[in-house]
Design a protein around this motif. Structure first.
Motif, short mmCIF file in Angstrom:
data_model
loop_
_atom_site.label_atom_id
_atom_site.label_comp_id
_atom_site.label_asym_id
_atom_site.label_seq_id
_atom_site.Cartn_x
_atom_site.Cartn_y
_atom_site.Cartn_z
N ARG A 29 0.83 -1.20 0.00
CA ARG A 29 0.00 0.00 0.00
C ARG A 29 0.87 1.25 0.00
N PRO A 30 0.31 2.40 -0.40
CA PRO A 30 1.11 3.63 -0.46
C PRO A 30 1.80 3.93 0.87
N GLY A 31 3.10 4.21 0.78
CA GLY A 31 3.88 4.54 1.97
C GLY A 31 4.42 3.35 2.72
N ASP A 32 4.05 2.14 2.31
CA ASP A 32 4.59 0.93 2.97
C ASP A 32 6.10 0.82 2.73
N VAL A 33 6.81 0.41 3.77
CA VAL A 33 8.19 -0.05 3.60
C VAL A 33 8.18 -1.51 4.02
N THR A 34 8.19 -2.39 3.03
CA THR A 34 8.12 -3.83 3.26
C THR A 34 9.51 -4.43 3.09
N SER A 35 10.02 -5.04 4.14
CA SER A 35 11.31 -5.74 4.06
C SER A 35 11.05 -7.23 3.90
N ILE A 36 11.72 -7.84 2.93
CA ILE A 36 11.63 -9.28 2.71
C ILE A 36 12.93 -9.89 3.18
N ILE A 37 12.85 -10.73 4.19
CA ILE A 37 14.04 -11.32 4.79
C ILE A 37 13.99 -12.84 4.65
N GLY A 38 15.14 -13.47 4.86
CA GLY A 38 15.23 -14.92 4.76
C GLY A 38 16.62 -15.31 4.30
#
Length: 246
Positions: A29-38
């Motif tokens: 969504r607008p303004g999201d900062v999504t980190s994908i870890i693994g």
């Protein structure tokens, strides 16, 4: 949902018999900062490459403002101007100056005039602290500086979403901080970002959403505080244990 920029639905990707992504679902969504870890090999970078149309998903949908962009009828360059990508290895044009690197996409894809493209490029090069180096070629600047130029180049296209594929993993340790600082400032400014990263402090402190992947699936996702302090899955706990001990 009307306020969703990107929605990934049942996304899978196989290379021959190797199933790299399996039934991936999440929304941005607008303004999201999504980190994908693994861990390495969990499918994180392949997921980003599918979202940027550098790989074709085997099945599932990627919706951009509700429209499926995986059908083959989308203009990839036009889409990528809205969903930009910053690569681990910078991907700058070595035969161009810093300024030219930040202008070329604007003139070729957005059809901007040279003066407008130059003014826009300068704005973002100043933002990332690279304005003094506009006449330099990539070989004349450090890795951290190259990555800041790559970020400025992506920003100059004025995208709605920026994808970062392990943007600090090719850098010497002393250069990591300067790139993460730029990314923190972007997050504060409201930039929508999807970040594949091994920088756990960034994922914990800057993101508002963290996705943990293992073996091509999303094992767990949620708010950073919940995922880092109260992981629900054994695999998440195991992955985070080293970071938490530190």
């Amino acid at each position: 949902m009307n306020d969703t920029i990107l929605e990934i639905r049942h996304l899978s990707k196989s290379f021959g018999r190797n199933h790299v992504l399996k039934d991936i679902d999440f929304a941005v969504r607008p303004g999201d900062v999504t980190s994908i870890i693994g861990a390495s090999g969990s499918g994180k970078s392949t997921l980003l490459r599918c979202i940027n149309l550098l790989e074709t998903p085997s099945s599932g949908e990627i919706l951009f403002h509700g429209s499926n962009i995986t059908g083959g009828k989308v203009n990839a360059n036009s889409y990528r101007s809205k969903v930009g990508m910053v690569f681990q290895s910078f991907n700058l044009f070595n035969n161009m100056t810093v300024l030219e690197n930040c202008m070329v996409g604007q003139t070729k894809v957005l059809k901007k005039g040279k003066e407008e493209a130059k003014a826009n490029a300068m704005k973002y090069l100043e933002q990332v602290g690279m304005a003094p180096y506009i006449k330099a070629k990539p070989r004349q600047i450090s890795g951290g500086q190259k990555q800041r130029v790559a970020i400025a180049r992506a920003l100059a296209m004025e995208p709605e979403v920026l994808l970062f594929d392990e943007p600090t993993s090719a850098l010497d340790p002393e250069m990591v901080g300067e790139v993460l600082s730029v990314m923190r400032d972007l997050a504060k400014g409201g930039m929508t970002m999807l970040v594949v990263t091994h920088e756990m402090a960034f994922a914990r402190d800057v993101s508002n959403h963290v996705v943990f992947m293992a073996d091509g699936v999303i094992c767990e996702e949620g708010a950073p505080k919940d995922l880092f302090e109260h992981p629900q899955q054994d695999r998440t706990r195991e992955f985070l244990s080293r970071f938490m001990e530190r």
